[in-house]
Design an enzyme around this catalytic site. Sequence first.
Site, PDB file in Angstrom:
ATOM      1  N   ASP A   1       0.819  -1.212   0.000  1.00  0.00           N
ATOM      2  CA  ASP A   1       0.000   0.000   0.000  1.00  0.00           C
ATOM      3  C   ASP A   1       0.851   1.260   0.000  1.00  0.00           C
ATOM      4  OD1 ASP A   1       0.705  -0.921   2.639  1.00  0.00           O
ATOM      5  OD2 ASP A   1      -0.591   0.625   3.473  1.00  0.00           O
TER       6      ASP A   1
ATOM      7  N   GLU B   1       0.010  -1.272   5.764  1.00  0.00           N
ATOM      8  CA  GLU B   1       1.114  -0.820   6.611  1.00  0.00           C
ATOM      9  C   GLU B   1       0.977   0.651   6.945  1.00  0.00           C
ATOM     10  OE1 GLU B   1       5.071   0.998   7.495  1.00  0.00           O
ATOM     11  OE2 GLU B   1       3.710   1.418   5.828  1.00  0.00           O
TER      12      GLU B   1
END
Length: 383
Positions: free
Chosen positions: A82, A144
């Site tokens: 991400d 994350e």
Amino acid sequence: MKNKLPPFIEIYRALIATPSISATEEALDQSNADLITLLADWFKDLGFNVEVQPVPGTRNKFNMLASIGQGAGGLLLAGHTDTVPFDDGRWTRDPFTLTEHDGKLYGLGTADMKGFFAFILDALRDVDVTKLKKPLYILATADEETSMAGARYFAETTALRPDCAIIGEPTSLQPVRAHKGHISNAIRIQGQSGHSSDPARGVNAIELMHDAIGHILQLRDNLKERYHYEAFTVPYPTLNLGHIHGGDASNRICACCELHMDIRPLPGMTLNELNGLLNDALAPVSERWPGRLTVDELHPPIPGYECPPNHQLVEVVEKLLGAKTEVVNYCTEAPFIQTLCPTLVLGPGSINQAHQPDEYLETRFIKPTRELITQVIHHFCWH
């Protein structure tokens, strides 16, 4: 088949062109499913066994574990899929189009950290994975940038126990073996509203918060005095009062006041220990005003992290790079991967580019990163 794998720059381009933004706001949050599918197909083409793991409690997010080789131990290379959201008004380029200019590769996720997977795939062209004596694992995680839900869930559920792991966050190829954690809390005081002309008829939440802040600042001083880790530039746990709000009118007794604060603990300090210290600090206020003070997490806590400085992973990487390991103040997924095996944070690109408009990775990192990945695979999976 390796000949099915696109050229390095095309892999990089496809990763950047596949949006995978993580955000707490639902309107901005995106699934990483398309990116996981892209990675899974490439690793399958290289002969890896691929598992895709849905991550509970997320908005259609997934982890991917690609593995090859037999036996115990081995090497885990990990990273997150991400990115943070982008501010369209501050970017001068299309965030989802990889652009090369003046020795830099521009795009959202070039440094932090989709690009790491392009480096892994490219390095594997020169590795005969059929001759591995120990397994090689590639982990791609979700979220994350928000909750670290992917790494948390993987660490909680996997039976995997590699010999060691490397997380490819942008460290300018300087190995990181420790970082602080992060805990953020909301302190809420519930008072009792009333007209300011008669203070005795109410309970002023701002005044109670003033009392609470005094105890919190005393905790801050105690943390600085009691805990020390010389390697950090700020060698003690920090405590910050970041946001406060209370009341709605000057002539009304404040009924509610809320303070947001964070603590950045040193490696070795447990989350339970920190919660206990905070609760102990606020106990006098709670005892004096029963039921009026609450403490809630703003975000899931991240513990501090440290890889043993004498571990083989540290020795090997320091020798390969000719550089000593460092400690940093920012957070990564390392505390969760470290529960499985000794872990270093090490990757191409600068942390100064993370979360910045016109994010880029300097092309000077391409050759040494490719060489480093090949070398660590040979060392930990062939010997």
